[in-house]
Design a protein around this motif. Structure first.
Motif, PDB file in Angstrom:
ATOM      1  N   ALA A 113      44.000  -5.202 -19.407  1.00 30.55           N
ATOM      2  CA  ALA A 113      44.504  -6.143 -20.413  1.00 30.55           C
ATOM      3  C   ALA A 113      43.661  -7.409 -20.424  1.00 30.55           C
ATOM      4  O   ALA A 113      43.295  -7.929 -21.495  1.00 30.55           O
ATOM      5  N   GLU A 147      48.812  -7.137 -26.967  1.00 24.98           N
ATOM      6  CA  GLU A 147      47.741  -6.610 -27.821  1.00 24.98           C
ATOM      7  C   GLU A 147      48.313  -6.114 -29.151  1.00 24.98           C
ATOM      8  O   GLU A 147      49.230  -5.299 -29.192  1.00 24.98           O
ATOM      9  N   SER A 165      55.743  -3.926 -26.224  1.00 21.55           N
ATOM     10  CA  SER A 165      55.744  -3.402 -24.856  1.00 21.55           C
ATOM     11  C   SER A 165      55.006  -4.338 -23.906  1.00 21.55           C
ATOM     12  O   SER A 165      53.879  -4.754 -24.162  1.00 21.55           O
ATOM     13  N   ASN A 178      51.533  -3.539 -22.778  1.00 18.39           N
ATOM     14  CA  ASN A 178      50.396  -3.775 -23.684  1.00 18.39           C
ATOM     15  C   ASN A 178      49.979  -5.238 -23.711  1.00 18.39           C
ATOM     16  O   ASN A 178      49.009  -5.589 -24.389  1.00 18.39           O
ATOM     17  N   HIS A 179      50.742  -6.097 -23.043  1.00 20.54           N
ATOM     18  CA  HIS A 179      50.324  -7.480 -22.774  1.00 20.54           C
ATOM     19  C   HIS A 179      49.972  -8.276 -24.031  1.00 20.54           C
ATOM     20  O   HIS A 179      49.049  -9.095 -24.009  1.00 20.54           O
ATOM     21  N   PRO A 214      46.198   2.723 -26.343  1.00 24.35           N
ATOM     22  CA  PRO A 214      47.058   1.610 -25.898  1.00 24.35           C
ATOM     23  C   PRO A 214      47.076   1.510 -24.374  1.00 24.35           C
ATOM     24  O   PRO A 214      47.024   2.520 -23.668  1.00 24.35           O
ATOM     25  N   LEU A 215      47.150   0.303 -23.885  1.00 22.46           N
ATOM     26  CA  LEU A 215      47.224   0.094 -22.436  1.00 22.46           C
ATOM     27  C   LEU A 215      48.423   0.811 -21.839  1.00 22.46           C
ATOM     28  O   LEU A 215      48.362   1.337 -20.721  1.00 22.46           O
ATOM     29  N   GLU A 216      49.517   0.834 -22.596  1.00 17.60           N
ATOM     30  CA  GLU A 216      50.732   1.505 -22.137  1.00 17.60           C
ATOM     31  C   GLU A 216      50.474   2.986 -21.902  1.00 17.60           C
ATOM     32  O   GLU A 216      50.926   3.564 -20.891  1.00 17.60           O
ATOM     33  N   LYS A 217      49.737   3.609 -22.801  1.00 16.87           N
ATOM     34  CA  LYS A 217      49.446   5.041 -22.674  1.00 16.87           C
ATOM     35  C   LYS A 217      48.542   5.309 -21.484  1.00 16.87           C
ATOM     36  O   LYS A 217      48.757   6.272 -20.716  1.00 16.87           O
ATOM     37  N   LEU A 264      55.584  -0.697 -30.048  1.00 20.42           N
ATOM     38  CA  LEU A 264      54.378  -0.614 -29.230  1.00 20.42           C
ATOM     39  C   LEU A 264      53.815  -2.006 -28.959  1.00 20.42           C
ATOM     40  O   LEU A 264      53.408  -2.319 -27.835  1.00 20.42           O
ATOM     41  N   ASN A 269      46.408  -1.843 -14.966  1.00 19.92           N
ATOM     42  CA  ASN A 269      46.923  -2.196 -16.280  1.00 19.92           C
ATOM     43  C   ASN A 269      46.650  -3.665 -16.586  1.00 19.92           C
ATOM     44  O   ASN A 269      46.198  -4.010 -17.704  1.00 19.92           O
TER      45      ASN A 269
END
Length: 420
Positions: free
Chosen positions: A26, A292, A286, A289-290, A5-8, A283, A22
């Motif tokens: 995305a 996703e 978030s 994560n834009h 994930p982008l968040e991770k 998730l 980030n």
């Protein structure tokens, strides 16, 4: 390391450029040629589905195993298959209610499906009506070509059936079709985990986008069904009943690419790991994560895989017992001097006991299976009762099940009270 994930990735990046990186990642994922874009914009961004190799492999595995599930389904005798489907519907309704904190019992739903609502019944008329619409909707998924919603009005019609008999009070939809005001989703401890302030015209537009997404011919059906599920729950078009309505719609949309048995097991599997289910929504929402939905889709596909494994294990075990019963029935016929109709009744009760939610069968149902009048069927049932092979479990209506002695003679067993 695999697809993350982008968040991770953001939280693992200690550099000052992590915010710009980030956004760059995305944009790269969203603009990739293999990505499915929805055009549906949320606070986190436009919803999109990237297709990493992990997703492709998981989806391919599911579709391959579906062929095995369908094959095992076709191999079952009609009575066993019907009993199994009815049992899955019962569990599905109980599980989807449980996820919303609504209490219902397997007996309640079983009685509803058998249209038991006599005066004086312990359920009472209001409770019988309460879950009947939802139960019948799920049962309808076993029919060929269930009706797919084409408009926001169709979604409202489904909602009304899901919630029939509920005392909604202030939670009753106050717009033309959906809610007219904002809504909050309250989590454990009273914390707000989701807010939606869309106006009803915005809701109607978003629901139509969801319908179009679910019916898209440009996205794999398993993917579009799951993405549409997220969209529905994100919109939260009603004050109450969104979860139950959304999970039914998920099963409905998945009924095209997947088998009846699999789609009738989803709420049960979600309830078994509800933490993962709710975490997948968090998730997806978030902002890092834009928009996703890749990991939301993968999480739901993992739930489907778990349902498949559970089904295959259950089908193999019960079919093996049924084959044993069929083999033992010949010896029992000869030993007890049973006739064709008596043996047929025993085999029917064996199928029902192994595959149904409850092992007893109404006299009328047995008569229909044997092709006899109820009076004739009662005569054969009486002989089996005298032989200690079946026993009456109810008088109004008359119901029968195999005795423990008969189950032992047929080499089968189930817990007292049936498959519950």
């Amino acid at each position: 390391m695999g697809y993350q994930p982008l968040e991770k990735i953001f939280h693992k990046d200690p550099t000052p450029e992590r915010f710009s990186e980030n956004k760059r990642l995305a944009e790269k994922r969203r603009e990739a040629e293999s990505t499915f874009r929805t055009g549906i914009v949320t606070e986190a961004g436009e919803l999109f589905l990237a297709v990493p190799r992990e997703l492709s492999l998981l989806n391919e595995k599911i579709l391959r195993i579906e062929r095995l599930v369908s094959q095992k389904m076709r191999q079952l005798p009609p009575i066993a298959l019907g009993a199994l489907i009815r049992g899955l519907v019962i569990d599905e309704v109980v599980s989807t209610n449980e996820l919303e904190g609504v209490r219902s019992t397997r007996k309640q739903i079983n009685d509803l499906l058998e249209e038991v609502g006599r005066e004086g019944d312990e359920l009472g008329p209001r409770q019988v009506k309460r879950f009947k619409g939802l139960a019948n909707l799920y049962l309808g998924l076993s029919e060929p070509n269930p009706r797919i919603p084409e408009s926001p009005e169709d979604i409202r019609e489904i909602y009304d059936r899901v919630m029939s008999g509920e005392k909604l009070g202030r939670n009753k939809p106050d717009g033309d079709l959906f809610r007219g005001g904002p809504v909050e989703v309250i989590g454990i401890g009273g914390r707000v985990i989701h807010e939606n302030t869309l106006t009803e015209p915005q809701i109607i537009g978003a629901i139509q986008q969801m319908i179009d997404l679910a019916g898209s011919e440009d996205i794999p059906e398993t993917h579009s069904a799951i993405m549409a599920h997220y969209v529905f729950e994100y919109i939260h078009p009603f004050y109450d009943g969104n979860g139950r309505t959304g999970r039914y719609l998920l099963a409905l949309y998945l009924s095209s690419p997947l088998s009846t048995l699999t789609v009738l097991s989803l709420s049960r599997m979600i309830a078994a790991d509800r933490t993962a289910y709710y975490a997948s929504f968090k998730l997806a929402e978030s902002k890092l994560n834009h928009g996703e939905l890749t990991f939301f889709v993968m999480s739901m596909l993992e739930t489907i895989r778990a349902a498949q494994d559970d089904l295959i294990g259950e089908l193999d075990a019960k079919r093996a017992q049924l084959e044993t019963a069929d083999e033992c029935l010949g010896a029992l016929e000869e030993e007890r001097g049973l006739g064709r109709h008596e043996a047929g009744m025993l085999f029917m009760l064996a199928q029902h006991g192994l595959f149904a939610a409850f092992p007893s069968v109404a006299l009328a149902e047995v008569a229909g299976y044997l092709g006899l009048h109820k009076q004739q069927t009662r005569k054969y049932a009486r002989r089996l009762e005298e032989a200690g092979l079946i026993e009456a479990t109810n008088t109004r209506p008359v119901r029968f099940m195999l005795t423990s002695a008969a189950r032992k003679a047929l080499g089968i067993e189930w817990e007292d009270g049936g498959a519950s």
